[in-house]
Design a protein around this motif. Structure first.
Motif, short mmCIF file in Angstrom:
data_model
loop_
_atom_site.label_atom_id
_atom_site.label_comp_id
_atom_site.label_asym_id
_atom_site.label_seq_id
_atom_site.Cartn_x
_atom_site.Cartn_y
_atom_site.Cartn_z
N PRO A 53 0.82 -1.22 0.00
CA PRO A 53 0.00 0.00 0.00
C PRO A 53 0.85 1.27 0.00
CG PRO A 53 -0.88 -1.57 1.58
CD PRO A 53 0.39 -2.17 1.04
N GLU A 81 -8.94 10.27 -3.64
CA GLU A 81 -8.33 10.48 -2.32
C GLU A 81 -7.79 9.16 -1.79
OE1 GLU A 81 -11.58 11.77 0.30
OE2 GLU A 81 -12.91 10.91 -1.19
N PRO A 82 -6.82 9.25 -0.88
CA PRO A 82 -6.33 8.00 -0.29
C PRO A 82 -7.40 7.42 0.63
CG PRO A 82 -5.16 9.91 0.62
CD PRO A 82 -6.15 10.43 -0.37
N PRO A 83 -7.42 6.10 0.81
CA PRO A 83 -8.42 5.52 1.70
C PRO A 83 -8.15 5.92 3.14
CG PRO A 83 -6.85 3.85 1.01
CD PRO A 83 -6.50 5.10 0.26
N ARG A 85 -8.32 4.52 6.54
CA ARG A 85 -8.63 3.27 7.24
C ARG A 85 -7.72 3.03 8.43
NH1 ARG A 85 -6.94 0.10 1.76
NH2 ARG A 85 -4.77 0.64 1.89
N GLU A 86 -6.74 3.92 8.66
CA GLU A 86 -5.80 3.65 9.76
C GLU A 86 -6.50 3.83 11.11
OE1 GLU A 86 -1.83 5.00 9.27
OE2 GLU A 86 -1.76 3.81 7.42
N ARG A 87 -6.11 2.99 12.05
CA ARG A 87 -6.66 3.05 13.41
C ARG A 87 -5.51 3.04 14.39
NH1 ARG A 87 -12.05 -0.60 13.42
NH2 ARG A 87 -12.55 -0.41 11.21
N ARG A 88 -5.79 3.39 15.62
CA ARG A 88 -4.77 3.30 16.67
C ARG A 88 -4.85 1.93 17.28
NH1 ARG A 88 -3.54 8.33 19.69
NH2 ARG A 88 -3.55 7.26 21.70
N CYS A 89 -3.77 1.18 17.17
CA CYS A 89 -3.80 -0.20 17.64
C CYS A 89 -3.23 -0.34 19.04
CB CYS A 89 -3.02 -1.09 16.66
SG CYS A 89 -3.10 -2.83 17.06
N ARG A 90 -3.98 -1.00 19.91
CA ARG A 90 -3.45 -1.31 21.24
C ARG A 90 -2.84 -2.69 21.20
NH1 ARG A 90 -7.80 -0.17 25.73
NH2 ARG A 90 -6.37 -1.37 27.02
N LEU A 91 -1.51 -2.74 21.29
CA LEU A 91 -0.84 -4.03 21.26
C LEU A 91 -0.82 -4.62 22.67
CD1 LEU A 91 2.25 -3.59 18.90
CD2 LEU A 91 0.12 -4.82 18.46
N VAL A 92 -1.16 -5.89 22.76
CA VAL A 92 -1.15 -6.55 24.06
C VAL A 92 0.27 -6.97 24.40
CG1 VAL A 92 -2.01 -8.56 25.32
CG2 VAL A 92 -3.49 -7.38 23.68
N LEU A 107 -10.73 -7.74 25.57
CA LEU A 107 -11.91 -7.62 24.72
C LEU A 107 -13.17 -7.74 25.58
CD1 LEU A 107 -10.91 -9.71 21.56
CD2 LEU A 107 -10.76 -7.24 21.90
N GLU A 157 -13.63 -4.48 27.65
CA GLU A 157 -14.03 -3.32 26.83
C GLU A 157 -15.38 -3.53 26.14
OE1 GLU A 157 -11.05 -1.15 24.84
OE2 GLU A 157 -10.13 -0.98 26.82
N VAL A 210 -16.19 -5.63 23.86
CA VAL A 210 -16.13 -5.97 22.44
C VAL A 210 -16.78 -7.33 22.21
CG1 VAL A 210 -14.59 -6.37 20.48
CG2 VAL A 210 -14.04 -4.61 22.16
N ASN A 224 -6.42 1.04 -3.00
CA ASN A 224 -5.38 1.98 -2.61
C ASN A 224 -5.80 3.44 -2.79
OD1 ASN A 224 -2.96 0.53 -1.67
ND2 ASN A 224 -3.15 -0.49 -3.65
N LEU A 253 -9.64 6.02 -3.31
CA LEU A 253 -11.10 6.12 -3.45
C LEU A 253 -11.37 7.17 -4.51
CD1 LEU A 253 -12.67 6.30 0.13
CD2 LEU A 253 -13.01 4.53 -1.61
N LYS A 312 -1.74 -1.55 11.56
CA LYS A 312 -2.03 -0.13 11.37
C LYS A 312 -3.53 0.12 11.21
CE LYS A 312 2.09 2.08 9.79
NZ LYS A 312 3.05 0.98 9.64
N SER A 342 -5.88 -1.88 12.79
CA SER A 342 -6.57 -2.65 13.82
C SER A 342 -6.72 -1.84 15.10
CB SER A 342 -5.78 -3.93 14.14
OG SER A 342 -5.69 -4.73 12.99
N ASP A 343 -7.68 -2.25 15.93
CA ASP A 343 -7.87 -1.60 17.23
C ASP A 343 -7.10 -2.34 18.32
OD1 ASP A 343 -10.11 0.36 16.49
OD2 ASP A 343 -10.85 -1.55 15.73
N GLY A 359 -4.18 -5.67 18.97
CA GLY A 359 -3.27 -6.56 18.27
C GLY A 359 -2.44 -7.41 19.21
#
Ligand SMILES: Cc1cc2nc3c(=O)[nH]c(=O)nc-3n(C[C@H](O)[C@H](O)[C@H](O)COP(=O)(O)OP(=O)(O)OC[C@H]3O[C@@H](n4cnc5c(N)ncnc54)[C@H](O)[C@@H]3O)c2cc1C
Ligand SMILES: Nc1ncnc2c1ncn2[C@@H]1O[C@H](COP(=O)(O)O)[C@@H](O)[C@H]1O
Lengths: 262, 326
Positions: A17, A229-231, A233-240, A256, A259, A261, B143, B145, B301, B303-304, B306
């Protein structure tokens, strides 16, 4: 049996990507550092064409439209088992600028010059437009029947029998020839040509046609791109964090649960 | 406005039973797009769809035009075209919508070239712009929209699931009107047989939880564990493309730009790297959980939650702890 395969040259869709950049100002997607390839579904179509030729004989012509088409990419595809190629090439035939109507019209005009043919195969959709429109447009312009989403096909007694992919299974349809069939990934990958075959492919007939050789003009577009436009879709990930993968698995379940979920 | 809000037609398939959720979503979408004076018409073709008509009529259609005929089911594009084209030509609607299903993908481009109208496939959004509708769709494998505009008076569009919202039932519903047409007895193309794959599991598109595996599952056995996890959470198993190509999972499981588009409340991606083509099919999910042994995998990147680790070690512990909790 003369089979024509519609093959589009696209930037490698399997590229990461991060190599795809959206240029907002001129509404273009720039694929940085990605080599051109044949659209993967068109490779699947070529593979089906070669299999038919192996079974019942005949010839396979590769037809591609664009601006500055990569000869190396075409050559490699031909080496897999095509007999000739026809390239429709012009500065104005930039695929980022032509809509599906214009593309279908040019391809149909070229196909009329390649008559007689029995079967036209193309991909279910191009990896850049993600549209799945051109093939059905070509069939309509030529007045021949079309079958979409093939995973395999057989030619029997002047008819083509196609196994189509459906979302919950598959279906077998039978259709008069000449016909156009769009091919899905389930058809299987294109065989890999040997170096020897690639070298030999240089001797195969290659024709290049421009606007002078094709009859008719490019029709005005039915569609235009207003913006790209670029998609998002990025999120803030909480790594365990944990001392072992197993512990991380347990912690993930707990997190999960806490929270809400699950 | 190019044909604008006059009339919006939603094409639906009737093949026994209830209308699909996607059909009802399209009616909700059409209701939101049509102008005050305009109307929403549903056209239903197929066979054995008695109950479906009333349901469609009560969920946002002002009119339901229907034709039941054995030549129309299973779907035969040439028979459908022969019935639809004269009707659509006469109607002069501004917009024709169908689901981005195997049928919609097959039918709408055909109608577009016959009716000389622009068609946008795989829409993830439609809104009214200053001069006509604006259609948003993924291009370049997700990649980017693109927002497109159509310049012909009529526009056709195939729309993904979850773009529109199902409306609550209202009564009285729209009127039911039979379509006076006769499908041709002979077409150049015939459906010889149709085979359905294993049913039983909840369809992916409607599942509240989807547990998907990727190439890193390494084989069928891995998918057994995913099935166990899915059962525990009341969900359904999905896959990226490589497991489908390798035969570890049926083709009906594929999530992505050329597979199914899902947006469950919870999406668990196991051993999936996060290619654009895959993300395009699941990035609207409520919460996304990734399990992958590569800390650099792009999936983290998007995901909520991981876990970096080998699924063979992570999953058994995850599953047994879940068993105690749920
Ligand atoms: C035109 C086109 C259409 C496509 N359509 C789709 C589509 O609809 N859907 C789709 O999914 N793809 C599609 N693809 C393919 C897509 O480009 C990617 O190749 C594919 O999504 C990659 O699948 P993957 O993530 O499972 O595999 P990979 O990219 O190979 O990733 C495997 C991941 O597993 C991890 N892993 C390996 N072993 C383990 C382990 N033991 N424990 C934990 N993690 C592990 C690795 O770190 C890696 O991140 C399409 C491609 C093209 C060209
Ligand atoms: N420029 C092109 N040259 C050759 N074939 C093309 C071209 N554009 C589209 N096609 C064919 O039409 C199919 C569908 O394209 P699309 O409608 O853009 O998704 C592709 O898979 C190709 O087989």
């Amino acid at each position: 049996m003369h089979i024509v395969v519609l093959a589009k040259v696209v930037p490698d869709p399997e590229g990461p990507p991060s190599s795809y950049e959206v240029n907002l100002a001129d509404k273009r997607v720039v694929a940085r550092g990605l080599p051109p390839v044949i659209n993967p579904f068109d490779e699947n179509a070529l593979e089906l064409a070669i299999r038919v030729k192996e079974r019942i004989g005949g010839s396979v012509t590769l037809l591609s439209l664009g601006r500055k088409l990569s000869r190396a990419v075409i050559l490699k595809a031909m080496a897999a088992g095509a007999d000739a190629s026809v390239l429709l090439e012009d500065e104005a035939w930039d695929q980022a600028l032509l809509d599906s109507r214009a593309t279908a019209t040019l391809l149909a005009a070229a196909l009329r010059k390649l008559e007689p043919f029995d079967l036209v195969l193309c991909g279910r959709q191009a990896s850049d437009t993600n549209a799945g429109v051109v093939g059905l447009g070509v069939a309509r312009l030529l007045g021949i029947p079309a079958v979409t989403l093939a995973r395999s096909l057989e030619v029997e007694g002047g008819r083509v029998v196609v196994e189509r992919v459906l979302s919950d299974g598959c279906e077998v349809v039978e259709c008069d020839l000449p016909a156009l069939v769009t091919v899905s990934g389930e058809a299987g990958e294109l065989r890999y040509p040997s170096l020897q075959a690639i070298r030999a492919a240089r001797e195969l007939p290659q024709r290049v046609l421009g606007p002078k050789e094709l009859e008719g003009d490019v029709p005005p577009p039915w569609m235009e791109t207003v913006c790209l436009e670029p998609p998002r879709r990025e999120r803030r990930c909480r790594l365990v964090e944990a001392d072992s993968p197993a512990e991380a698995g347990e912690k993930l379940a707990l997190l999960l649960w806490e929270e809400g979920v699950i | 406005m190019a044909g604008g809000g006059r009339e919006i037609i939603v094409l639906a398939v009737g093949e026994g039973g209830d209308p699909t959720v996607l059909t009802l979503e399209l009616l909700g979408l059409a209701r939101g797009l049509v102008s005050e004076q305009g109307m929403v018409t549903a056209v239903v073709l197929g066979s054995h769809f008695e109950g479906a008509l009333d349901e469609i009529a009560s969920r946002g259609a002002d009119r339901v035009i229907y034709l039941e005929h054995p030549s129309l089911a299973p779907y035969n594009p040439e028979a459908w075209q022969a019935v639809l084209e004269p009707y659509l030509e006469e109607q002069g609607a501004g917009l024709i919508l169908a689901g981005h299903t195997c049928l919609g993908q097959d039918l709408l481009p055909r109608l577009a070239f016959s009716l000389e109208a622009g068609v946008v496939t795989d829409c993830v959004g439609i809104r009214a712009g200053e001069d006509g509708f604006l259609f948003t769709k993924p291009v370049y494998g997700g990649n980017a929209l693109a927002t497109m505009r159509v310049t012909t008076p009529l526009t056709l569009a195939t729309v993904r699931s979850r773009v529109g919202e199902v409306l609550p039932p209202s009564s009285p519903g729209g009127e039911l009107v039979p379509l006076p047409a006769d499908p041709p007895a002979v077409t150049r193309m015939v459906v010889r047989e149709r085979r359905s794959l294993e049913a039983g599991e909840c369809p992916l598109e409607e599942a509240r939880v989807v547990v998907s595996g990727g190439r890193g599952m390494g084989g069928r056995e891995g998918f057994e564990m995913l099935r166990e996890l899915a059962r525990l959470l009341g969900g359904t198993v999905g896959a990226s493309r490589p497991p489908v190509d390798s035969g570890w999972a049926p083709a009906t499981c594929q999530v992505g730009i050329t597979g199914k588009v899902v947006a469950p409340e919870l999406y668990i991606a196991v051993a999936i790297s996060g290619s654009s083509q895959h993300l395009s099919g699941m990035c609207d999910s409520g919460k996304v959980v990734a399990i992958n042994k590569d800390p650099e995998a792009y999936i983290f990147k998007v995901s909520d939650y991981g876990v970096v680790g080998d699924w063979k070690e992570v999953l058994p512990a995850f599953i047994s702890r879940l068993r105690e909790l749920v």
